[in-house]
Design a protein around this motif. Structure first.
Motif, PDB file in Angstrom:
ATOM      1  N   SER A  17      44.905  26.358  49.897  1.00  0.00           N
ATOM      2  CA  SER A  17      43.533  26.078  49.463  1.00  0.00           C
ATOM      3  C   SER A  17      42.813  25.229  50.502  1.00  0.00           C
ATOM      4  CB  SER A  17      43.542  25.349  48.115  1.00  0.00           C
ATOM      5  OG  SER A  17      44.087  26.174  47.111  1.00  0.00           O
ATOM      6  N   ALA A  24      39.074  31.142  45.977  1.00  0.00           N
ATOM      7  CA  ALA A  24      39.365  30.730  44.604  1.00  0.00           C
ATOM      8  C   ALA A  24      40.812  31.074  44.295  1.00  0.00           C
ATOM      9  CB  ALA A  24      38.428  31.449  43.632  1.00  0.00           C
ATOM     10  N   ALA A  26      43.191  29.374  42.285  1.00  0.00           N
ATOM     11  CA  ALA A  26      43.897  28.820  41.129  1.00  0.00           C
ATOM     12  C   ALA A  26      44.773  29.857  40.435  1.00  0.00           C
ATOM     13  CB  ALA A  26      42.889  28.236  40.153  1.00  0.00           C
ATOM     14  N   ASP A  27      44.177  30.918  39.929  1.00  0.00           N
ATOM     15  CA  ASP A  27      44.944  31.936  39.224  1.00  0.00           C
ATOM     16  C   ASP A  27      45.818  32.739  40.179  1.00  0.00           C
ATOM     17  OD1 ASP A  27      43.820  31.111  36.884  1.00  0.00           O
ATOM     18  OD2 ASP A  27      42.242  32.620  36.881  1.00  0.00           O
ATOM     19  N   GLU A  30      48.843  30.250  40.590  1.00  0.00           N
ATOM     20  CA  GLU A  30      49.473  29.824  39.348  1.00  0.00           C
ATOM     21  C   GLU A  30      50.112  30.989  38.606  1.00  0.00           C
ATOM     22  OE1 GLU A  30      46.695  27.663  37.016  1.00  0.00           O
ATOM     23  OE2 GLU A  30      46.525  26.002  38.440  1.00  0.00           O
ATOM     24  N   ASP A  31      49.544  32.157  38.718  1.00  0.00           N
ATOM     25  CA  ASP A  31      50.088  33.334  38.037  1.00  0.00           C
ATOM     26  C   ASP A  31      51.055  34.119  38.918  1.00  0.00           C
ATOM     27  OD1 ASP A  31      48.589  32.671  35.853  1.00  0.00           O
ATOM     28  OD2 ASP A  31      46.934  34.023  36.327  1.00  0.00           O
ATOM     29  N   THR A  73      42.520  36.537  42.042  1.00  0.00           N
ATOM     30  CA  THR A  73      41.509  35.527  42.346  1.00  0.00           C
ATOM     31  C   THR A  73      40.497  35.466  41.207  1.00  0.00           C
ATOM     32  OG1 THR A  73      40.172  37.165  43.545  1.00  0.00           O
ATOM     33  CG2 THR A  73      41.753  35.859  44.827  1.00  0.00           C
ATOM     34  N   GLU A  74      39.776  34.361  41.137  1.00  0.00           N
ATOM     35  CA  GLU A  74      38.790  34.179  40.083  1.00  0.00           C
ATOM     36  C   GLU A  74      37.524  34.985  40.382  1.00  0.00           C
ATOM     37  OE1 GLU A  74      38.171  30.028  39.915  1.00  0.00           O
ATOM     38  OE2 GLU A  74      40.146  29.562  39.088  1.00  0.00           O
ATOM     39  N   GLY A  75      36.755  35.276  39.329  1.00  0.00           N
ATOM     40  CA  GLY A  75      35.514  36.017  39.488  1.00  0.00           C
ATOM     41  C   GLY A  75      35.507  37.309  38.710  1.00  0.00           C
ATOM     42  N   GLY A  78      38.791  40.440  40.393  1.00  0.00           N
ATOM     43  CA  GLY A  78      39.907  39.660  40.901  1.00  0.00           C
ATOM     44  C   GLY A  78      40.741  40.472  41.867  1.00  0.00           C
TER      45      GLY A  78
END
Length: 202
Positions: A17, A24, A26-27, A30-31, A73-75, A78
């Protein structure tokens, strides 16, 4: 089969990051998950009989299968990526005992090892996911052969959608495949009544 699960650390996510501040992640991190599976396979088939060109098939091999799956990714759209590494190691074989499906069939003997890798790009919109690259689809129309050391893999594209309640829709196109005991890609062949020797098809 002995699966070993490996987790991706938050430290790695934090480091990437910092390297890509606009990403983005995070997911995506984390996933993410990784699994390393060990397979030790011994196969013996004794079919000695009159007129048989080979008296038996007898081989022993060790396999490793690494699967790494990212999150998205977020949004609204993804993105993610999956990777796979497969490796087979010969433990015992012989020119007169080969062709069990565990190891490649060489000119004189089975090679000491073989392997392959694959990458799959993926994108998600709502409950629909597009995957392009290396695939192991398990569908009523396509069932990969996973009865030996390493699984059969395909190349192509597939969309899986669950946007309609109580319904899963799969649409795709497969262009080539790698047999369970091989490293290279080749055309998919259709075999059946009235087809001699298989017919290339995608």
């Amino acid at each position: 089969k002995s699966p070993v699960s490996l987790g991706l650390t938050s430290a790695a996510a934090f480091g990437l990051s910092l390297a890509f501040p606009g990403f983005a992640a995070a997911d995506f991190f984390e996933d993410s998950k990784a699994e390393l599976e060990f397979r030790n396979f011994y196969f013996n088939s004794d079919f000695r009989q009159d007129g048989a060109s080979q008296s038996k098939r007898d081989e022993w091999a060790q396999g490793l299968i690494l699967n790494v799956e990212s999150g998205f990714t977020e949004g609204p759209v993804g993105f993610g990526v999956d990777a796979m590494g497969l490796f087979g190691l010969k433990l015992d074989s012989g020119p007169d005992r080969r062709n069990t499906g565990l190891l490649p069939v060489g000119d004189d003997k089975a090679p000491d090892d073989y392997g392959r890798s694959g990458v799959t790009a993926k994108a998600r919109i709502s409950k629909s996911v597009l995957r392009v690259g290396t695939l192991i689809p398990k569908l009523p129309t396509v069932v990969p052969n996973d009865g030996r050391l390493l699984p059969q893999t395909f190349r192509g594209a597939q969309v899986t959608s669950k946007d309609i309640t109580d319904m899963t829709v799969n649409v795709g196109r497969l262009t080539s495949n790698t047999e369970r005991n091989d490293s290279g890609h080749e055309d998919i062949e259709v075999d059946g009544k009235g087809i001699k020797g298989g017919r290339p098809s995608d």
